[in-house]
Design a protein around this motif. Structure first.
Motif, PDB file in Angstrom:
ATOM      1  N   ALA A 199       0.441  -1.587   0.003  1.00  0.00           N
ATOM      2  CA  ALA A 199       0.093   0.164  -0.254  1.00  0.00           C
ATOM      3  C   ALA A 199       0.961   0.984   0.258  1.00  0.00           C
ATOM      4  CB  ALA A 199      -0.612   0.248   1.335  1.00  0.00           C
ATOM      5  N   ASP A 200       0.590   2.123  -1.122  1.00  0.00           N
ATOM      6  CA  ASP A 200       1.728   3.088  -1.010  1.00  0.00           C
ATOM      7  C   ASP A 200       1.166   4.283  -0.658  1.00  0.00           C
ATOM      8  OD1 ASP A 200      -0.485   3.669  -2.933  1.00  0.00           O
ATOM      9  OD2 ASP A 200       1.191   4.011  -4.449  1.00  0.00           O
ATOM     10  N   PRO A 201       1.910   5.468  -0.227  1.00  0.00           N
ATOM     11  CA  PRO A 201       1.207   6.835   0.158  1.00  0.00           C
ATOM     12  C   PRO A 201      -0.163   7.384  -0.223  1.00  0.00           C
ATOM     13  CG  PRO A 201       3.444   6.647   0.666  1.00  0.00           C
ATOM     14  CD  PRO A 201       2.900   5.599  -0.789  1.00  0.00           C
ATOM     15  N   ILE A 202      -0.447   7.125  -1.508  1.00  0.00           N
ATOM     16  CA  ILE A 202      -1.449   7.485  -2.468  1.00  0.00           C
ATOM     17  C   ILE A 202      -2.981   7.056  -1.695  1.00  0.00           C
ATOM     18  CG2 ILE A 202      -2.435   8.004  -4.461  1.00  0.00           C
ATOM     19  CD1 ILE A 202      -0.083   9.171  -5.609  1.00  0.00           C
ATOM     20  N   SER A 203      -2.882   5.290  -1.946  1.00  0.00           N
ATOM     21  CA  SER A 203      -3.425   4.397  -1.727  1.00  0.00           C
ATOM     22  C   SER A 203      -3.854   4.434  -0.134  1.00  0.00           C
ATOM     23  CB  SER A 203      -3.543   3.092  -1.929  1.00  0.00           C
ATOM     24  OG  SER A 203      -2.284   3.025  -1.085  1.00  0.00           O
ATOM     25  N   ARG A 204      -3.364   4.652   0.820  1.00  0.00           N
ATOM     26  CA  ARG A 204      -3.652   4.756   2.085  1.00  0.00           C
ATOM     27  C   ARG A 204      -4.337   6.369   2.619  1.00  0.00           C
ATOM     28  NH1 ARG A 204       1.361   3.047   5.673  1.00  0.00           N
ATOM     29  NH2 ARG A 204       0.079   3.292   6.955  1.00  0.00           N
ATOM     30  N   ARG A 205      -4.382   7.706   1.553  1.00  0.00           N
ATOM     31  CA  ARG A 205      -5.072   8.693   1.695  1.00  0.00           C
ATOM     32  C   ARG A 205      -6.286   7.981   1.366  1.00  0.00           C
ATOM     33  NH1 ARG A 205      -6.228  13.033   4.749  1.00  0.00           N
ATOM     34  NH2 ARG A 205      -6.681  14.764   3.503  1.00  0.00           N
ATOM     35  N   ASN A 206      -6.232   7.755   0.329  1.00  0.00           N
ATOM     36  CA  ASN A 206      -7.814   7.638  -0.914  1.00  0.00           C
ATOM     37  C   ASN A 206      -8.522   6.393   0.124  1.00  0.00           C
ATOM     38  OD1 ASN A 206      -6.920   8.567  -2.919  1.00  0.00           O
ATOM     39  ND2 ASN A 206      -6.222   6.432  -4.294  1.00  0.00           N
ATOM     40  N   PHE A 207      -7.479   5.908   1.235  1.00  0.00           N
ATOM     41  CA  PHE A 207      -9.213   4.697   1.504  1.00  0.00           C
ATOM     42  C   PHE A 207      -9.347   5.490   3.293  1.00  0.00           C
ATOM     43  CE2 PHE A 207      -9.427   2.615   6.017  1.00  0.00           C
ATOM     44  CZ  PHE A 207     -10.616   1.090   5.374  1.00  0.00           C
ATOM     45  N   PHE A 254      -4.443  -5.594   5.862  1.00  0.00           N
ATOM     46  CA  PHE A 254      -5.356  -4.229   5.010  1.00  0.00           C
ATOM     47  C   PHE A 254      -5.549  -3.540   6.041  1.00  0.00           C
ATOM     48  CE2 PHE A 254      -9.297  -2.363   4.361  1.00  0.00           C
ATOM     49  CZ  PHE A 254      -8.968  -2.267   2.950  1.00  0.00           C
ATOM     50  N   VAL A 255      -6.012  -4.434   7.303  1.00  0.00           N
ATOM     51  CA  VAL A 255      -6.405  -3.282   9.005  1.00  0.00           C
ATOM     52  C   VAL A 255      -5.410  -3.519   8.885  1.00  0.00           C
ATOM     53  CG1 VAL A 255      -7.680  -3.797  10.703  1.00  0.00           C
ATOM     54  CG2 VAL A 255      -8.535  -4.927   9.036  1.00  0.00           C
ATOM     55  N   LYS A 256      -4.098  -3.502  10.013  1.00  0.00           N
ATOM     56  CA  LYS A 256      -3.363  -3.267   9.894  1.00  0.00           C
ATOM     57  C   LYS A 256      -2.099  -2.001   9.273  1.00  0.00           C
ATOM     58  CE  LYS A 256       1.547  -4.313  11.175  1.00  0.00           C
ATOM     59  NZ  LYS A 256       2.437  -6.097  11.760  1.00  0.00           N
ATOM     60  N   SER A 257      -2.439  -2.093   7.834  1.00  0.00           N
ATOM     61  CA  SER A 257      -1.979  -0.491   6.770  1.00  0.00           C
ATOM     62  C   SER A 257      -2.625   0.301   7.489  1.00  0.00           C
ATOM     63  CB  SER A 257      -1.887  -1.529   5.565  1.00  0.00           C
ATOM     64  OG  SER A 257      -2.839  -1.707   5.088  1.00  0.00           O
ATOM     65  N   MET A 258      -3.885  -0.127   7.460  1.00  0.00           N
ATOM     66  CA  MET A 258      -5.296   1.181   7.096  1.00  0.00           C
ATOM     67  C   MET A 258      -5.759   2.095   8.766  1.00  0.00           C
ATOM     68  SD  MET A 258      -5.090   1.884   3.641  1.00  0.00           S
ATOM     69  CE  MET A 258      -4.529   0.748   2.519  1.00  0.00           C
ATOM     70  N   GLY A 259      -5.219   0.901   9.574  1.00  0.00           N
ATOM     71  CA  GLY A 259      -5.544   1.317  10.572  1.00  0.00           C
ATOM     72  C   GLY A 259      -7.039   1.087  10.904  1.00  0.00           C
ATOM     73  N   ARG A 260      -7.686   0.575  10.255  1.00  0.00           N
ATOM     74  CA  ARG A 260      -9.184   0.766  10.918  1.00  0.00           C
ATOM     75  C   ARG A 260     -10.273   0.175   9.739  1.00  0.00           C
ATOM     76  NH1 ARG A 260     -13.511   3.036   7.768  1.00  0.00           N
ATOM     77  NH2 ARG A 260     -12.577   4.919   5.897  1.00  0.00           N
TER      78      ARG A 260
END
Length: 338
Positions: A199-207, A254-260
Motif C-alpha cells: 500500500a503506497d501513501p496515495i492508496s492509504r490516503r484514498n482509503f 489490510f487492517v494493519k496498514s489502514m488502521g481501521r
C-alpha cells in the motif's frame, strides 16, 4: 598481405572487430578464421539417420574456402600463416551490408527501448517499429527485429528466478524513501514468494477519505469488468492460493496498514472469503466490525446458470430484474410481487 607480414599488438583491436565476420576455430598454436558460408549445411544429426530442424536464415553455407590462419608468436604478436581471399559467392550488396552481424549493435538506447517496452507489456515488434520511427527508417535503426527479440530473451534469462527478490528489494527502497509505504510478504519452505501485500501513501490516503465501502476484486484482469467509473484503487495483494489462510493473511495486513475496518466490504461468492472476512474485519482491537455484502455483478452473472437461458436470454426477464435491482425506490412488497 604476405605470409611473413606481422601484426603489432596495436592491430589486435582491428582483428577482434573483423573476427565477427568469421567463424573461429582453434588450430595448432593459433586460430583459423573462416567465413560464415564455409562448409555445407548438414540436415542430419551425428548418427546420420535423423533430419534436424534448423531455423530458416537468409545465409546458407556453400563451401566457401575463404579463410585466414593466424599464428601466435612470443611477445603477443601474430602473423598471417595462410590467407585465401577468393569467395565462391557474391558478397553483400550495398543495401544488404546493414544486416551483417558486424554492422549491427544493440546500443544502450535500443536496449532501453526494449527494456522500457517490456515493463508496459509492449512486444518487440511494436517497440522495433517505434525505434524505426525515431531513427527515420529501418536502415537507420542499426539492428533487426531478431536482435530486439534476442536481447529481450537474454533480459528474461538474466532476471530468471530472481524476479521475486528484485521486487522485494524495490519495495524496501520505497519504504526507506517513504515511511508511509507499507508492504508485507511471505515465502514457503523452498523460499518461493507466495504472498505479497503493498500500500503506497496515495492508496492509504484514498482509503482514509473514501474507504467506507471497499470492493475486494479477486477476479481482476480475468473478466471484462475490471474497472467501473468512480472506482479508486487502494492496496493490492498477490496470492498464490485462494484459501482461507491466504485471504485471512491479506485482510489482516489490510487492517494493519489502514488502521481501521471499512464500513462495508464487497466480495464475490467465494467460500474462502466468506470465512476470512468476518474473522479479519471483526470488532477486535476496539474496531467496528465491517458489514459483508456480495457483489451484484457476480450475482447477476449467475442468473442464466441458475434459471436457464430460455428465461434469461429469450425474454425480457433480465431487463425487468435489473430495473428492480438498481431502483432505490422499490419497496420490499413491490419487489416480491414483481
Amino acid at each position: 598481405m604476405s605470409k611473413n607480414d606481422q601484426l603489432n599488438p596495436q592491430d589486435n583491436l582491428e582483428i577482434e572487430e573483423k573476427i565477427l565476420l568469421f567463424s573461429r576455430r582453434k588450430v595448432e598454436k593459433g586460430e583459423e578464421l573462416t567465413g560464415e558460408r564455409e562448409g555445407f549445411n548438414d540436415p542430419k544429426d551425428d548418427n546420420g539417420d535423423k533430419v534436424v530442424q534448423r531455423r530458416r536464415t537468409a545465409s546458407q553455407r556453400c563451401g566457401c574456402k575463404a579463410k585466414m590462419v593466424l599464428k601466435y608468436m612470443t611477445g603477443g604478436q601474430y602473423f598471417v600463416f595462410s590467407f585465401v581471399e577468393l569467395h565462391n559467392h557474391p558478397l553483400a550488396s550495398e543495401t544488404g551490408r546493414q544486416f551483417l552481424r558486424v554492422n549491427r549493435e544493440m546500443n544502450i538506447n535500443l536496449r532501453n527501448i526494449v527494456f522500457d517496452s517490456s515493463k508496459v507489456k509492449i512486444g518487440c515488434s511494436t517497440s522495433f517499429s517505434f525505434a524505426k520511427e525515431l531513427a527515420g527508417g529501418y536502415s537507420n535503426v542499426g539492428v533487426t527485429l531478431r536482435d530486439f527479440r534476442n536481447f529481450n530473451r537474454d533480459l528474461k534469462a538474466f532476471v530468471g528466478e530472481k524476479d521475486g527478490q528484485m521486487l522485494i528489494d524495490k519495495f524496501k527502497v520505497n519504504q526507506k524513501n517513504s515511511k508511509s509505504f507499507y508492504f508485507a510478504y511471505d515465502v514457503d519452505s523452498a523460499g518461493h514468494l507466495t504472498k505479497l501485500f503493498w500500500a503506497d501513501p496515495i492508496s492509504r490516503r484514498n482509503f482514509e477519505l473514501y474507504g467506507d465501502a471497499v470492493s475486494f476484486d479477486a477476479t481482476f484482469d480475468t473478466n471484462k469488468s475490471n474497472s467501473t467509473c468512480g472506482d479508486i484503487s487502494i492496496p493490492a495483494c498477490l496470492l498464490s492460493h485462494e484459501s482461507i489462510a491466504d485471504y485471512t493473511w491479506a485482510f489482516d495486513h489490510f487492517v494493519k496498514s489502514m488502521g481501521r475496518n471499512p464500513v462495508v466490504i464487497i466480495t464475490d461468492q467465494c467460500a474462502a472469503m466468506k470465512v476470512a472476512v468476518p474473522a479479519s474485519f471483526s470488532a477486535k482491537n476496539g474496531l467496528i466490525a465491517s458489514k459483508h455484502r456480495l457483489c451484484m455483478w457476480h450475482v447477476i452473472q449467475k442468473f442464466p446458470v441458475k434459471l436457464g437461458n430460455p428465461l434469461c436470454k429469450e425474454t425480457d426477464f433480465m431487463e425487468k430484474m435489473k430495473n428492480y435491482i438498481w431502483s432505490s425506490n422499490v419497496e420490499i412488497h413491490e419487489f416480491e410481487e414483481g
